[in-house]
Enzyme design. Sequence first.
Site, PDB file in Angstrom:
ATOM      1  N   ASP A 174       0.817  -1.224   0.000  1.00  0.00           N
ATOM      2  CA  ASP A 174       0.000   0.000   0.000  1.00  0.00           C
ATOM      3  C   ASP A 174       0.844   1.265   0.000  1.00  0.00           C
ATOM      4  OD1 ASP A 174      -2.318  -1.655   0.273  1.00  0.00           O
ATOM      5  OD2 ASP A 174      -1.866  -1.821   2.401  1.00  0.00           O
ATOM      6  N   GLN A 189       2.204  -5.814  -3.203  1.00  0.00           N
ATOM      7  CA  GLN A 189       2.520  -5.893  -1.769  1.00  0.00           C
ATOM      8  C   GLN A 189       3.847  -5.162  -1.485  1.00  0.00           C
ATOM      9  OE1 GLN A 189       1.579  -9.308  -3.124  1.00  0.00           O
ATOM     10  NE2 GLN A 189      -0.472  -8.572  -2.810  1.00  0.00           N
ATOM     11  N   GLY A 210      -4.230  -4.346  -4.575  1.00  0.00           N
ATOM     12  CA  GLY A 210      -5.201  -3.377  -5.076  1.00  0.00           C
ATOM     13  C   GLY A 210      -4.446  -2.137  -5.467  1.00  0.00           C
ATOM     14  N   HIS A 211      -4.229  -1.945  -6.768  1.00  0.00           N
ATOM     15  CA  HIS A 211      -3.477  -0.773  -7.208  1.00  0.00           C
ATOM     16  C   HIS A 211      -4.442   0.314  -7.673  1.00  0.00           C
ATOM     17  CE1 HIS A 211       0.414  -3.265  -7.884  1.00  0.00           C
ATOM     18  NE2 HIS A 211       0.163  -3.021  -6.633  1.00  0.00           N
ATOM     19  N   PRO A 223      -9.284  -0.836   7.838  1.00  0.00           N
ATOM     20  CA  PRO A 223      -8.458   0.323   8.218  1.00  0.00           C
ATOM     21  C   PRO A 223      -7.000  -0.112   8.311  1.00  0.00           C
ATOM     22  CG  PRO A 223     -10.061  -0.219   9.944  1.00  0.00           C
ATOM     23  CD  PRO A 223     -10.224  -1.240   8.874  1.00  0.00           C
ATOM     24  N   ASN A 265      -4.977 -10.228  -4.115  1.00  0.00           N
ATOM     25  CA  ASN A 265      -4.812  -9.648  -2.775  1.00  0.00           C
ATOM     26  C   ASN A 265      -4.333  -8.205  -2.925  1.00  0.00           C
ATOM     27  OD1 ASN A 265      -2.403 -10.594  -3.848  1.00  0.00           O
ATOM     28  ND2 ASN A 265      -1.589 -11.395  -1.934  1.00  0.00           N
TER      29      ASN A 265
HETATM   30  P1  IMP Z   1      -2.661 -12.875   1.751  1.00  0.00           P
HETATM   31  O1  IMP Z   1      -1.721 -12.325   0.749  1.00  0.00           O
HETATM   32  O2  IMP Z   1      -4.100 -12.628   1.411  1.00  0.00           O
HETATM   33  O3  IMP Z   1      -2.384 -14.306   2.070  1.00  0.00           O
HETATM   34  O4  IMP Z   1      -2.437 -12.083   3.133  1.00  0.00           O
HETATM   35  C1  IMP Z   1      -1.227 -12.201   3.878  1.00  0.00           C
HETATM   36  C2  IMP Z   1      -0.861 -10.870   4.521  1.00  0.00           C
HETATM   37  O5  IMP Z   1      -0.465  -9.946   3.509  1.00  0.00           O
HETATM   38  C3  IMP Z   1      -1.992 -10.198   5.278  1.00  0.00           C
HETATM   39  O6  IMP Z   1      -1.453  -9.516   6.401  1.00  0.00           O
HETATM   40  C4  IMP Z   1      -2.534  -9.184   4.302  1.00  0.00           C
HETATM   41  O7  IMP Z   1      -3.164  -8.106   4.930  1.00  0.00           O
HETATM   42  C5  IMP Z   1      -1.250  -8.758   3.605  1.00  0.00           C
HETATM   43  N1  IMP Z   1      -1.457  -8.273   2.239  1.00  0.00           N
HETATM   44  C6  IMP Z   1      -1.712  -9.004   1.142  1.00  0.00           C
HETATM   45  N2  IMP Z   1      -1.815  -8.229   0.063  1.00  0.00           N
HETATM   46  C7  IMP Z   1      -1.622  -6.973   0.479  1.00  0.00           C
HETATM   47  C8  IMP Z   1      -1.571  -5.716  -0.199  1.00  0.00           C
HETATM   48  O8  IMP Z   1      -1.723  -5.600  -1.414  1.00  0.00           O
HETATM   49  N3  IMP Z   1      -1.307  -4.640   0.585  1.00  0.00           N
HETATM   50  C9  IMP Z   1      -1.082  -4.739   1.919  1.00  0.00           C
HETATM   51  N4  IMP Z   1      -1.114  -5.887   2.580  1.00  0.00           N
HETATM   52  C10 IMP Z   1      -1.373  -6.994   1.875  1.00  0.00           C
END
Ligand code: IMP
Length: 429
Positions: free
Chosen positions: A13, A225, A40-41, A305, A38
């Site tokens: 993020d 990520q 979101g851009h 949040p 997972n």
């Molecule tokens: P997963 O990738 O859904 O398995 O989540 C694993 C961890 O990575 C969790 O703490 C999520 O909140 C975090 N996470 C996954 N994708 C993002 C992203 O795009 N931005 C921030 N945190 C992420």
Amino acid sequence: MAISVLVGIQWGDEGKGKIIDVLTESAELVVRFQGGNNAGHTVEIGDKKFVLHLIPSGIFRDGALCVIGNGVVVDPIVLVGEIKNLRSQGFDIIPEKLQISTRTHLIMPYHREMDAMREAALSDSDKIGTTKRGIGPAYADKAYRTGIRALEMNDLPRFEKSFRKQLEIYNAIFKANSMEELDADTEWAKLKEVAEFLAPFVKDTVLTVNRAAKAGKKILFEGAQGMWLDVDYGTYPFVTSSNTTTGGACTGSGLSPKYIEEVVGVMKAYTTRVGEGPFPTELECEMGEAIRKAGNEFGATTGRPRRCGWFDAVSSGYSCMINGVDELAITKVDVLDGLEEVKICVAYEVDGRKVYDMPSDTEDIKKAVPVYESMPGWKESTCDCRSFEELPVNAQKYLRRIADLVDARIGIVSVGPNRDQTFYVDSRN
Ligand code: IMP
């Protein structure tokens, strides 16, 4: 730009979508190499806001070909939804503009269920806080060698056989855990439809990427990520399941490392984290709340949040080292406007010892007490600044200090969500 990798330096993020969008102005190929929906851009163009989860942000540029590399995990239902949504807004998403690697692993409906089941089974202190998109189970199947790859969408009988076989195994697990089983026929009907839709997009993108590199084309690798969510280097086990770091650009696309010419590290002027796991500079107080509000820190994927805190030079410095960052893109500087003072974490205290490098043991990171350096803030708004020199002097000093601490040069600064609220610094001026 030649062949560049863009990565997140913190916990995701960082505003990568916006920087990627700016950088893709000159890119001929834009490649996603890890993660899945997972991510979101967010890209804001004029008064329109777009959130992309799987399609590379280069899709908004006419001249750019977008590639979803083999290191990504693709939920085909989500991808079709994203393509259709962009089409309905006038963007021409066709196989000439978007390719999916034959080797990309697919997220199946049972992966999503498994993700939710595993999270629910964990105690509060062990929960990872996943996005419940099935990311971890899909990567696990890849490692187990039971995954289904995008190339199977070109051979429906084979895809159906693989899917039904895997679903049987998963349904047995769901049953044993008193969970509802998935109906094979219903799920297959949905998958068949999306497979037919996506099949023309599936290509051997290893060839696409390597041929483009050999031809001297401008390529941007778009990381998702952030470094501290990397499965090898992040705050394990509170991480995602892919390599979010620079090295992932090669394994996740098939490009040889010898072609990479530049690494851009994106970081916020402060720190955020979504989901569980240690976060040494987290501010669980009014200041944290103020940053969340000013920065609109709510997840683009899940709406959760985000936890907010001061800039952490210990974790970001380590991150810049692993990623080999040449140039920093520092985002959301405007969020700190109006503060009396700004703080930077320059060391941790762990069990009474001062630590300057990020510990490998997450238990130590949990115990870390930040050691802060304080700098005077700036009262003026930075939103309309369009060069480094236009920034308030204290903002300039702050940015120089954090760049110094993480040992990389500032290349780009962003002072608001819009495309034009971004400027290049130094060599790019
Ligand atoms: P997963 O990738 O859904 O398995 O989540 C694993 C961890 O990575 C969790 O703490 C999520 O909140 C975090 N996470 C996954 N994708 C993002 C992203 O795009 N931005 C921030 N945190 C992420």
